[in-house]
Design a protein around this motif. Structure first.
Motif, PDB file in Angstrom:
ATOM      1  N   VAL A 162       0.978  -1.061  -0.256  1.00  0.00           N
ATOM      2  CA  VAL A 162      -0.131   0.169  -0.349  1.00  0.00           C
ATOM      3  C   VAL A 162       0.427   1.070   0.015  1.00  0.00           C
ATOM      4  O   VAL A 162       0.387   2.494  -1.060  1.00  0.00           O
ATOM      5  CB  VAL A 162      -1.098  -0.060   1.313  1.00  0.00           C
ATOM      6  CG1 VAL A 162      -1.411  -1.487   0.803  1.00  0.00           C
ATOM      7  CG2 VAL A 162      -0.168  -0.107   2.556  1.00  0.00           C
ATOM      8  N   LEU A 163       2.768   1.394   0.413  1.00  0.00           N
ATOM      9  CA  LEU A 163       2.788   2.446   0.559  1.00  0.00           C
ATOM     10  C   LEU A 163       4.407   2.362  -1.327  1.00  0.00           C
ATOM     11  O   LEU A 163       4.003   3.804  -1.299  1.00  0.00           O
ATOM     12  CB  LEU A 163       3.893   2.398   1.638  1.00  0.00           C
ATOM     13  CG  LEU A 163       3.200   2.201   3.111  1.00  0.00           C
ATOM     14  CD1 LEU A 163       4.306   2.459   3.705  1.00  0.00           C
ATOM     15  CD2 LEU A 163       1.983   3.114   3.221  1.00  0.00           C
ATOM     16  N   CYS A 164       3.881   1.409  -1.820  1.00  0.00           N
ATOM     17  CA  CYS A 164       4.995   1.291  -3.143  1.00  0.00           C
ATOM     18  C   CYS A 164       3.815   1.142  -4.096  1.00  0.00           C
ATOM     19  O   CYS A 164       3.270  -0.132  -3.723  1.00  0.00           O
ATOM     20  CB  CYS A 164       6.054   0.055  -3.099  1.00  0.00           C
ATOM     21  SG  CYS A 164       7.521   1.213  -1.526  1.00  0.00           S
ATOM     22  N   ASP A 165       4.563   1.275  -4.868  1.00  0.00           N
ATOM     23  CA  ASP A 165       3.944   0.277  -6.492  1.00  0.00           C
ATOM     24  C   ASP A 165       5.159  -0.095  -6.790  1.00  0.00           C
ATOM     25  O   ASP A 165       6.307   0.323  -6.811  1.00  0.00           O
ATOM     26  CB  ASP A 165       4.488   1.925  -7.256  1.00  0.00           C
ATOM     27  CG  ASP A 165       2.625   3.134  -7.089  1.00  0.00           C
ATOM     28  OD1 ASP A 165       1.976   2.493  -7.373  1.00  0.00           O
ATOM     29  OD2 ASP A 165       2.791   4.387  -7.317  1.00  0.00           O
ATOM     30  N   PRO A 166       5.243  -0.843  -7.647  1.00  0.00           N
ATOM     31  CA  PRO A 166       5.147  -2.300  -7.765  1.00  0.00           C
ATOM     32  C   PRO A 166       6.853  -1.870  -8.704  1.00  0.00           C
ATOM     33  O   PRO A 166       7.086  -0.317  -9.237  1.00  0.00           O
ATOM     34  CB  PRO A 166       5.057  -2.666  -9.178  1.00  0.00           C
ATOM     35  CG  PRO A 166       3.316  -3.048  -8.765  1.00  0.00           C
ATOM     36  CD  PRO A 166       3.197  -1.270  -8.418  1.00  0.00           C
ATOM     37  N   GLY A 167       8.255  -2.137  -8.555  1.00  0.00           N
ATOM     38  CA  GLY A 167       9.238  -1.862  -8.462  1.00  0.00           C
ATOM     39  C   GLY A 167       9.903  -0.657  -7.896  1.00  0.00           C
ATOM     40  O   GLY A 167      11.248  -0.544  -7.788  1.00  0.00           O
ATOM     41  N   GLU A 168       9.194   0.169  -7.025  1.00  0.00           N
ATOM     42  CA  GLU A 168       9.710   0.793  -6.310  1.00  0.00           C
ATOM     43  C   GLU A 168      10.300   0.392  -5.253  1.00  0.00           C
ATOM     44  O   GLU A 168      10.759  -0.974  -4.997  1.00  0.00           O
ATOM     45  CB  GLU A 168       8.644   1.657  -5.417  1.00  0.00           C
ATOM     46  CG  GLU A 168       7.798   2.341  -6.766  1.00  0.00           C
ATOM     47  CD  GLU A 168       7.061   3.690  -6.283  1.00  0.00           C
ATOM     48  OE1 GLU A 168       7.059   4.456  -7.155  1.00  0.00           O
ATOM     49  OE2 GLU A 168       6.140   3.667  -5.264  1.00  0.00           O
ATOM     50  N   ALA A 169      11.542   1.326  -4.341  1.00  0.00           N
ATOM     51  CA  ALA A 169      11.856   0.599  -2.943  1.00  0.00           C
ATOM     52  C   ALA A 169      11.736   0.845  -1.899  1.00  0.00           C
ATOM     53  O   ALA A 169      10.661   2.015  -1.250  1.00  0.00           O
ATOM     54  CB  ALA A 169      12.902   0.577  -3.338  1.00  0.00           C
ATOM     55  N   VAL A 170      12.237   0.669  -0.341  1.00  0.00           N
ATOM     56  CA  VAL A 170      12.337   0.712   1.008  1.00  0.00           C
ATOM     57  C   VAL A 170      13.897   0.033   1.010  1.00  0.00           C
ATOM     58  O   VAL A 170      14.488  -0.229   0.147  1.00  0.00           O
ATOM     59  CB  VAL A 170      11.510  -0.373   1.563  1.00  0.00           C
ATOM     60  CG1 VAL A 170      11.175   0.130   3.072  1.00  0.00           C
ATOM     61  CG2 VAL A 170       9.603  -0.355   0.919  1.00  0.00           C
ATOM     62  N   LEU A 171      14.236   1.819   1.863  1.00  0.00           N
ATOM     63  CA  LEU A 171      15.438   1.254   2.636  1.00  0.00           C
ATOM     64  C   LEU A 171      15.539   0.691   3.899  1.00  0.00           C
ATOM     65  O   LEU A 171      14.974   0.522   4.996  1.00  0.00           O
ATOM     66  CB  LEU A 171      15.560   3.004   2.291  1.00  0.00           C
ATOM     67  CG  LEU A 171      17.105   3.128   3.665  1.00  0.00           C
ATOM     68  CD1 LEU A 171      18.561   2.562   2.292  1.00  0.00           C
ATOM     69  CD2 LEU A 171      17.124   4.993   2.994  1.00  0.00           C
ATOM     70  N   ILE A 172      16.419  -0.110   4.073  1.00  0.00           N
ATOM     71  CA  ILE A 172      16.796  -0.976   4.630  1.00  0.00           C
ATOM     72  C   ILE A 172      18.262  -0.910   5.040  1.00  0.00           C
ATOM     73  O   ILE A 172      19.394  -1.017   4.401  1.00  0.00           O
ATOM     74  CB  ILE A 172      15.895  -2.124   5.234  1.00  0.00           C
ATOM     75  CG1 ILE A 172      16.126  -3.110   6.385  1.00  0.00           C
ATOM     76  CG2 ILE A 172      16.816  -3.571   3.974  1.00  0.00           C
ATOM     77  CD1 ILE A 172      14.786  -4.470   6.427  1.00  0.00           C
ATOM     78  N   ALA A 173      19.071  -0.961   6.327  1.00  0.00           N
ATOM     79  CA  ALA A 173      19.816  -1.280   6.755  1.00  0.00           C
ATOM     80  C   ALA A 173      20.562  -2.873   7.075  1.00  0.00           C
ATOM     81  O   ALA A 173      19.552  -3.072   7.109  1.00  0.00           O
ATOM     82  CB  ALA A 173      20.256  -0.785   8.094  1.00  0.00           C
TER      83      ALA A 173
END
Length: 533
Positions: A162-173
């Motif tokens: 629900v926060l991202c569209d397909p192909g978009e990304a989330v940042l994580i360490a």
């Protein structure tokens, strides 16, 4: 070629390119889950279905091997001991007793009918009161901001969708709990952008694998330079696999960073009540006086870790953003918690006296005793590890047992442990940038800890002898990059600090003999983790 086409269709990349690129070039890739060897595309599945079918790594391989050959003290004493799956196996007696008391056994029409997809209101109210108390919220949290799903894995999947569209990304360490990759990718086709952390200590105020805003900024800017849209940041607190607990100032810095870049922040606090030493203090995001961006801050928690019931699938999301809440709720149709379980969880969470006076006291004492046993064994072996007081795991530095210092060699060591009937998790499963780090789970009964550590010791001693034999044939070289920093943050025992030349083998033999005499005594039998607790 087929796999490359499938990955392209499903929003990934060419897996051959993913393997070839270094850490500085691969920040936004989905990696480490496609075993190319022996892959055959199924004609019965779509491209997405084929990707899902092979979406696994060493964690999944080890997990399957364990379930096919589980250790049992009576029925299968030569089976695999599981130090790889993050479960608390120390509190079955407490939880089974509490979950079978009469107040748990309610069956009425409300519990057998379709609920509000966000969860029954009686449970959401109880969750709000529970989080208000244990997160030390400055004001009462609201039930309308609570959503209930069947576990935090489902929450990661729903939020990514629900926060991202397909192909978009989330940042994580990195390193991080590797199954998050699967959670965000399989449904939402969302990638992860990695902020790589390392073990180097650069000053007195730094620690190994420390997350900084500068590292987040660099990863974000690198991803944007590649044309990747990053929509959110994931924070794990306490952190898995490191055991780090973020300070209030660190949390504030991370949240301010996210606000500057208009990123959502997903905060996973699933180990918040598993801080087992009084010297460590956990700070929840929900306990902060002011959130920099409350509409983009979303906190998750569940009972599987803190209450030692990973088989009961229950997770909860707290968000003030009603658009996000309603979007996630629409997916709860697929991830709901059954009515009778909702009742049991509500009863459990409202029993504050039992939680504080009985469960948490015993659980923390048992975790601390088990942690002490495993870390004492590691000290005896001269193995460096990250010294933390939260979660069920110890982050261990086995780099000295890798002759060439590659991930291929790390995987060979992992398989060697598995062949010797003990399952660990290797650093590659957590996207660690340095080969040779492993995670071990210590939240287990004494007899399994003893046997498991004996099997680990056997592998390490054999590997040590092999390296010594190789060094006799080749000049002894000390690799400074392959050692842990000797700080208060890393327990580093002087023995094995660096590869030893043949001339020092006599001292090593003497130390090994003394260790063997210690292990062959009855001290371990007389001093169990339960007795310490």
């Amino acid at each position: 070629q087929v796999l490359s086409e499938m990955m392209s269709l499903a929003g990934g990349g060419d897996p051959r390119k993913l393997r070839a690129r270094g850490p500085a070039e691969r920040r936004a890739d989905v990696r480490g889950f496609c075993p190319l060897g022996g892959f055959q595309r199924s004609l019965y599945l779509s491209a997405r279905g084929n990707v899902a079918n092979i979406f696994r790594g060493s964690n999944e391989e080890g997990y399957k091997a364990y379930h096919a050959d589980k250790y049992d003290e009576d029925k299968n004493p030569n089976g695999i001991i599981n130090f790889g799956t993050s479960e608390n196996k120390l509190c079955f007696d407490l939880m089974s007793k509490r979950l079978t008391q009469t107040d748990m056994n309610l069956m009425e029409p409300l519990l057998l009918q379709y609920p509000d997809w966000k969860g029954h209101m009686f449970l959401r109210e109880e969750v709000a009161r529970f989080l208000t108390y244990y997160c030390k919220a400055p004001a009462p949290l609201k039930a309308e901001n609570v959503i209930v799903l069947n576990g935090c894995g489902s929450l990661f999947s729903a939020l990514a969708t629900v926060l991202c569209d397909p192909g978009e990304a989330v940042l994580i360490a990195t390193p991080f709990y590797g199954d998050i990759t699967q959670s965000v990718f399989l449904y939402g086709n969302v990638k992860l952008v990695y902020a790589y952390l390392d073990s180097k200590v650069t000053g007195t105020s730094t620690r190994p694998f420390q997350l900084t805003v500068e590292k987040l900024e660099k990863a974000l800017q690198d991803a944007r330079a590649e044309g990747i849209a990053v929509r959110a940041l994931i924070l794990l607190n306490p952190q898995n696999p490191l055991g780090d607990i973020y300070s209030l100032s660190e949390l504030r810095d991370y949240l301010e960073f996210a606000k500057r870049h208009e990123l959502h922040v997903i905060v996973d606090e699933i180990y918040m009540l598993s801080v087992f030493d009084e010297s460590a203090t956990f700070h929840s995001v929900l306990g902060m006086d002011r959130l920099p961006d409350p509409q983009r801050t979303h906190v998750m928690w569940g009972i599987s870790k803190d209450f030692a019931v990973s088989g009961i699938r229950f997770g909860t999301l707290y968000t003030e953003n009603q658009d996000v809440a309603n979007a996630v709720a629409s997916l709860c149709y697929f991830h709901g918690v059954c009515g009778p379980v909702q009742h049991k969880v509500a009863q459990l969470l409202r029993d504050r006296d039992w939680i504080n006076q009985v469960y948490l006291r015993a659980n923390h004492a048992r975790l601390k005793a088990a942690h002490t046993y495993v870390t004492d064994e590691l000290k005896t072996l001269g193995v460096p590890f990250l010294n933390r007081n939260a979660g069920f795991f110890v982050w261990i530095d086995f780099r000295k047992y890798l002759r060439t210092g590659t991930f291929e060699e790390e995987m060979l060591l992992w398989r060697r442990f598995l062949d010797n009937k003990v399952l660990l998790s290797c650093g590659k499963a957590f996207e660690c940038s340095e080969p040779g780090w492993f995670r071990i789970i210590f939240a287990d009964k004494t007899h399994r800890l003893q046997l498991g550590m004996q099997r680990i010791r056997k592998v390490l001693e054999e590997r040590e002898q092999e390296i010594l034999a190789e060094e006799k044939e080749q000049p002894c070289q000390s690799d400074q990059d392959g050692k842990a920093d000797s700080t208060d943050e890393v327990i580093f025992v002087s023995r094995h600090q660096e590869p030893t030349c043949a001339s020092s083998s006599n001292l090593g033999d003497l130390i090994g003999l003394l260790q063997q005499q210690m292990r062959s005594s009855d001290w371990l039998q007389k001093n169990t983790a339960e007795q310490f607790a």
